[in-house]
Scaffold this motif. Structure first.
Motif, PDB file in Angstrom:
ATOM      1  N   ASP A 218       0.650  -0.937  -0.024  1.00 23.84           N
ATOM      2  CA  ASP A 218       0.146   0.050   0.013  1.00 23.84           C
ATOM      3  C   ASP A 218       0.844   1.161   0.067  1.00 23.84           C
ATOM      4  OD1 ASP A 218      -2.322  -1.514  -0.045  1.00 23.84           O
ATOM      5  OD2 ASP A 218      -2.637  -1.455   2.055  1.00 23.84           O
ATOM      6  N   LYS A 219       1.962   1.200   0.810  1.00 15.94           N
ATOM      7  CA  LYS A 219       2.804   2.470   0.954  1.00 15.94           C
ATOM      8  C   LYS A 219       3.484   2.754  -0.498  1.00 15.94           C
ATOM      9  CE  LYS A 219       4.010   2.900   5.704  1.00 15.94           C
ATOM     10  NZ  LYS A 219       3.810   4.098   5.924  1.00 15.94           N
ATOM     11  N   ILE A 220       3.866   1.449  -1.118  1.00 16.58           N
ATOM     12  CA  ILE A 220       4.506   1.595  -2.449  1.00 16.58           C
ATOM     13  C   ILE A 220       3.480   2.129  -3.369  1.00 16.58           C
ATOM     14  CG2 ILE A 220       5.661   0.397  -4.363  1.00 16.58           C
ATOM     15  CD1 ILE A 220       6.829  -1.535  -1.992  1.00 16.58           C
ATOM     16  N   ASN A 221       2.457   1.463  -3.580  1.00 15.82           N
ATOM     17  CA  ASN A 221       1.490   2.159  -4.587  1.00 15.82           C
ATOM     18  C   ASN A 221       1.123   3.612  -4.414  1.00 15.82           C
ATOM     19  OD1 ASN A 221       1.183  -0.230  -6.023  1.00 15.82           O
ATOM     20  ND2 ASN A 221      -0.236  -1.123  -4.885  1.00 15.82           N
ATOM     21  N   ALA A 222       1.204   3.847  -3.167  1.00 12.80           N
ATOM     22  CA  ALA A 222       0.576   5.367  -2.906  1.00 12.80           C
ATOM     23  C   ALA A 222       1.864   6.270  -3.507  1.00 12.80           C
ATOM     24  CB  ALA A 222       0.576   5.397  -1.450  1.00 12.80           C
ATOM     25  N   LEU A 223       2.840   6.161  -3.494  1.00 11.94           N
ATOM     26  CA  LEU A 223       4.094   6.870  -4.302  1.00 11.94           C
ATOM     27  C   LEU A 223       3.925   6.832  -5.655  1.00 11.94           C
ATOM     28  CD1 LEU A 223       7.203   5.094  -2.314  1.00 11.94           C
ATOM     29  CD2 LEU A 223       6.177   7.515  -1.801  1.00 11.94           C
ATOM     30  N   GLN A 224       2.972   6.150  -6.301  1.00 11.39           N
ATOM     31  CA  GLN A 224       2.837   6.024  -7.802  1.00 11.39           C
ATOM     32  C   GLN A 224       4.262   6.203  -8.682  1.00 11.39           C
ATOM     33  OE1 GLN A 224       0.246   9.910  -8.099  1.00 11.39           O
ATOM     34  NE2 GLN A 224      -1.534   8.361  -7.879  1.00 11.39           N
ATOM     35  N   PRO A 225       4.951   5.091  -8.430  1.00 13.19           N
ATOM     36  CA  PRO A 225       5.964   5.217  -9.214  1.00 13.19           C
ATOM     37  C   PRO A 225       5.967   4.707 -10.591  1.00 13.19           C
ATOM     38  CG  PRO A 225       5.801   2.983  -8.010  1.00 13.19           C
ATOM     39  CD  PRO A 225       4.745   3.957  -7.492  1.00 13.19           C
ATOM     40  N   ASP A 226       7.093   5.180 -11.300  1.00 13.83           N
ATOM     41  CA  ASP A 226       7.096   4.556 -12.848  1.00 13.83           C
ATOM     42  C   ASP A 226       7.443   3.168 -12.880  1.00 13.83           C
ATOM     43  OD1 ASP A 226       6.327   7.322 -14.330  1.00 13.83           O
ATOM     44  OD2 ASP A 226       8.130   8.006 -13.165  1.00 13.83           O
ATOM     45  N   LEU A 227       8.410   2.699 -11.935  1.00 13.61           N
ATOM     46  CA  LEU A 227       9.015   1.417 -12.018  1.00 13.61           C
ATOM     47  C   LEU A 227       9.342   0.897 -10.703  1.00 13.61           C
ATOM     48  CD1 LEU A 227      10.868  -0.733 -13.889  1.00 13.61           C
ATOM     49  CD2 LEU A 227      12.562   0.778 -13.334  1.00 13.61           C
ATOM     50  N   ILE A 228       9.180  -0.246 -10.472  1.00 17.95           N
ATOM     51  CA  ILE A 228       9.503  -0.778  -9.164  1.00 17.95           C
ATOM     52  C   ILE A 228      10.682  -1.769  -9.126  1.00 17.95           C
ATOM     53  CG2 ILE A 228       8.613  -2.319  -7.254  1.00 17.95           C
ATOM     54  CD1 ILE A 228       5.820  -1.054  -7.710  1.00 17.95           C
ATOM     55  N   VAL A 229      11.583  -1.764  -8.502  1.00 18.46           N
ATOM     56  CA  VAL A 229      12.494  -2.817  -8.889  1.00 18.46           C
ATOM     57  C   VAL A 229      12.586  -3.593  -7.361  1.00 18.46           C
ATOM     58  CG1 VAL A 229      13.706  -1.913 -10.457  1.00 18.46           C
ATOM     59  CG2 VAL A 229      14.682  -1.370  -8.431  1.00 18.46           C
ATOM     60  N   PHE A 230      13.096  -4.845  -7.435  1.00 20.88           N
ATOM     61  CA  PHE A 230      13.163  -5.827  -6.191  1.00 20.88           C
ATOM     62  C   PHE A 230      14.754  -6.367  -6.344  1.00 20.88           C
ATOM     63  CE2 PHE A 230      13.333  -9.863  -4.021  1.00 20.88           C
ATOM     64  CZ  PHE A 230      13.255  -9.326  -2.572  1.00 20.88           C
ATOM     65  N   THR A 231      15.748  -6.001  -5.450  1.00 21.36           N
ATOM     66  CA  THR A 231      17.149  -6.378  -5.518  1.00 21.36           C
ATOM     67  C   THR A 231      17.397  -7.725  -4.541  1.00 21.36           C
ATOM     68  OG1 THR A 231      17.615  -4.487  -3.758  1.00 21.36           O
ATOM     69  CG2 THR A 231      17.943  -4.479  -6.333  1.00 21.36           C
ATOM     70  N   GLY A 232      16.647  -8.602  -4.588  1.00 27.19           N
ATOM     71  CA  GLY A 232      17.084  -9.893  -4.199  1.00 27.19           C
ATOM     72  C   GLY A 232      16.536 -10.406  -2.773  1.00 27.19           C
ATOM     73  N   ASP A 233      16.698 -11.754  -2.646  1.00 25.31           N
ATOM     74  CA  ASP A 233      16.161 -12.298  -1.295  1.00 25.31           C
ATOM     75  C   ASP A 233      14.888 -12.220  -0.958  1.00 25.31           C
ATOM     76  OD1 ASP A 233      18.776 -13.377  -0.856  1.00 25.31           O
ATOM     77  OD2 ASP A 233      19.201 -12.233   0.740  1.00 25.31           O
ATOM     78  N   ILE A 234      14.028 -12.794  -1.914  1.00 26.03           N
ATOM     79  CA  ILE A 234      12.475 -12.766  -1.586  1.00 26.03           C
ATOM     80  C   ILE A 234      12.322 -13.904  -0.418  1.00 26.03           C
ATOM     81  CG2 ILE A 234      12.178 -14.674  -3.501  1.00 26.03           C
ATOM     82  CD1 ILE A 234       9.928 -11.661  -2.754  1.00 26.03           C
ATOM     83  N   VAL A 235      13.040 -15.068  -0.348  1.00 22.29           N
ATOM     84  CA  VAL A 235      12.778 -16.037   0.621  1.00 22.29           C
ATOM     85  C   VAL A 235      14.088 -16.197   1.326  1.00 22.29           C
ATOM     86  CG1 VAL A 235      11.064 -17.218  -0.818  1.00 22.29           C
ATOM     87  CG2 VAL A 235      13.589 -17.720  -1.174  1.00 22.29           C
ATOM     88  N   ASN A 236      13.896 -17.153   2.507  1.00 22.61           N
ATOM     89  CA  ASN A 236      15.109 -17.450   3.376  1.00 22.61           C
ATOM     90  C   ASN A 236      15.879 -18.819   2.870  1.00 22.61           C
ATOM     91  OD1 ASN A 236      14.598 -15.155   5.048  1.00 22.61           O
ATOM     92  ND2 ASN A 236      13.375 -16.527   6.495  1.00 22.61           N
ATOM     93  N   GLN A 237      14.951 -19.702   2.692  1.00 22.10           N
ATOM     94  CA  GLN A 237      15.578 -20.966   2.278  1.00 22.10           C
ATOM     95  C   GLN A 237      14.799 -21.695   1.098  1.00 22.10           C
ATOM     96  OE1 GLN A 237      14.823 -22.758   6.368  1.00 22.10           O
ATOM     97  NE2 GLN A 237      17.135 -23.230   6.142  1.00 22.10           N
ATOM     98  N   LYS A 238      13.365 -21.719   0.969  1.00 20.80           N
ATOM     99  CA  LYS A 238      12.896 -22.483  -0.130  1.00 20.80           C
ATOM    100  C   LYS A 238      11.830 -21.483  -0.650  1.00 20.80           C
ATOM    101  CE  LYS A 238      11.209 -25.573   2.641  1.00 20.80           C
ATOM    102  NZ  LYS A 238      10.366 -26.875   2.982  1.00 20.80           N
ATOM    103  N   SER A 239      11.552 -21.738  -1.937  1.00 18.90           N
ATOM    104  CA  SER A 239      10.703 -21.253  -2.709  1.00 18.90           C
ATOM    105  C   SER A 239       9.135 -21.094  -2.181  1.00 18.90           C
ATOM    106  CB  SER A 239      10.788 -21.597  -4.222  1.00 18.90           C
ATOM    107  OG  SER A 239      11.913 -21.479  -4.717  1.00 18.90           O
TER     108      SER A 239
END
Length: 432
Positions: A178-199
């Protein structure tokens, strides 16, 4: 989650020594109830030793996981024994005058007790408050190399969600989306480590993460935890299936994974007097995890942005690089390329940062010279640290090569964030 044998041995020995010291301190006190209190302390210490042994014996790398339980048990143990250590240090300090046949300093025991209570409170404040209190860093980056049509382009960077630490509780991720969408970005990037161990740790969060919206989409890369290297897999096929599941889940969330690959982001604008629009583009490059030991080495910048058709890592195009580990920028990118901006995560600031009076400190600086905030090179090629000690809004100029390190939004190992190490959303506005 890896605990080497020396660390395990240290925890056990340290616990025994600390408890023995405090027990003798109680026995030697002048309290009338010192024998009763020493007995109660002995019983509680034995229970804590059993608790520690059980914690260390629980599986941490098996297919059934167990790391979630271990993390919370280890946090409980540390929240008790770190304050005990603080008390012991102050108590021992008070005995220094005894070496010179003088009276011990009586103030050190109550001081140690008070500091121990403050430490205990700080740990649990880091668990229940700091780790859920999201901080947005708003940074404007200026560059003469930026194409005209990208003036004012808004990028949101997030990193190191470590969703396994959340279990199946999606409230924090929903709040962040919700906080990210409120910023109305042109682009969103995620720079790794979505999980700890398993998908499969990502599965409960797919619906929430799919709500992230940006005109040019959501792009992501892999971090060291995303490869399943922290699990003892029964076969290569099982490990590959785990990776395939991560690709599937990220696609289901609408994320575009850049595995040693790149895309060109384009914008059109019309010059006054011209009838046809002009198209500008910038390169968004994503490498797999470029790990310094003991992390795996998967990243390949030459493969991600190959030197073909007049292009390459030193061409004239404005370039943004997504690379999980900031050591990649330190050792390769800043001296071997003219990539304008690199975005990294990985460090978490070791989940502890102290900011104030224009200065900042984190134990992660002992491991990484670029542990959080904005970094660039001066005219002589030396590193300059423009961190964000007190600023939530700042403006910086991009040099030949610059780096921003997001200290992440999740936790691994211990589920707390201490003092100023809040979960971070970075809003980057590019200006011509």
């Amino acid at each position: 989650m890896r605990l080497p044998l020396p660390a395990i041995f240290f925890l056990i020995v340290m616990s025994l020594l600390v408890d023995f010291y405090i027990w003798t301190d109680i026995r030697n006190s002048k309290s009338r109830k010192r024998w009763k209190w020493s007995e109660w302390y002995a019983v509680s210490s034995i229970l804590m030793w059993i608790f520690l042994i059980v914690t260390l014996c629980l599986p941490r790398r098996g297919l059934d996981g167990g790391v979630y339980t271990v993390m919370w048990m280890l946090t409980t143990y540390l929240s008790i024994y770190i304050p005990k250590i603080i008390y012991c240090v102050l108590s021992l300090f008070g005995k220094i005058p005894l070496l010179f046949k003088a009276r011990r300093w009586k103030w050190t025991k109550p001081a140690g007790f008070i500091l121990a209570l403050i430490c205990f409170a700080s740990v649990w404040c880091g668990v229940f408050f700091t780790r859920t209190h999201i901080r947005t860093i708003d940074i404007t980056l200026t560059s003469q190399r930026l194409p005209e049509s990208f003036d004012g382009y808004r990028i949101v960077q997030i990193s190191d969600l470590h969703l396994g630490t959340c279990g199946e509780n999606t409230k924090f991720i929903e709040k962040m989306v919700d906080k990210i969408n409120a910023l109305q970005p042109d682009l969103i990037v995620f720079t790794g480590d979505i999980v700890n161990q398993k998908s499969d740790e990502m599965k409960p969060f797919i619906a929430k993460l799919s709500r992230l919206k940006a005109e040019d989409g959501v792009y992501s890369i892999l971090g060291n935890h995303d490869y399943g290297d922290y699990v003892d897999w029964p076969s290569k096929e099982a490990k590959k299936a785990n990776m395939d599941l991560l690709y599937k889940f990220q696609a289901a969330a609408g994320w575009k994974l850049l595995n040693n690959d790149h895309v060109f982001l384009t914008k059109q604008y019309t010059i006054p007097g011209d009838s046809l629009p002009t198209t500008d583009s910038i390169a968004l490059i994503g490498v797999e995890n470029w790990g310094d030991p003991p992390f795996g080495q998967y990243g390949d910048l030459d493969k991600a942005y190959p030197s073909v058709e007049g292009r390459g890592v030193n061409d004239d195009k404005f370039k943004i690089l997504l690379t999980h580990n900031p050591a990649h920028w330190v050792e390769v990118v800043r001296t071997g390329t003219n990539i304008d901006l690199s975005l990294s995560g990985h460090t978490h600031a070791m989940q502890m940062s102290v900011n104030g009076f224009g200065r900042r400190w984190s134990p992660s600086k002992w491991r990484y010279i670029t542990w959080g905030g904005f970094y660039t090179l001066d005219e002589n090629g030396y590193l300059e640290d423009f961190g964000n000690p007190d600023e939530d809004v700042m403006t910086r100029e991009l040099a030949t090569s610059s780096l921003y390190v997001n200290i992440g939004a999740g936790e691994v190992g211990i589920p707390f964030r201490l003092f100023s190490a809040y979960p971070e959303i970075t809003l980057i506005t590019l200006k011509k």
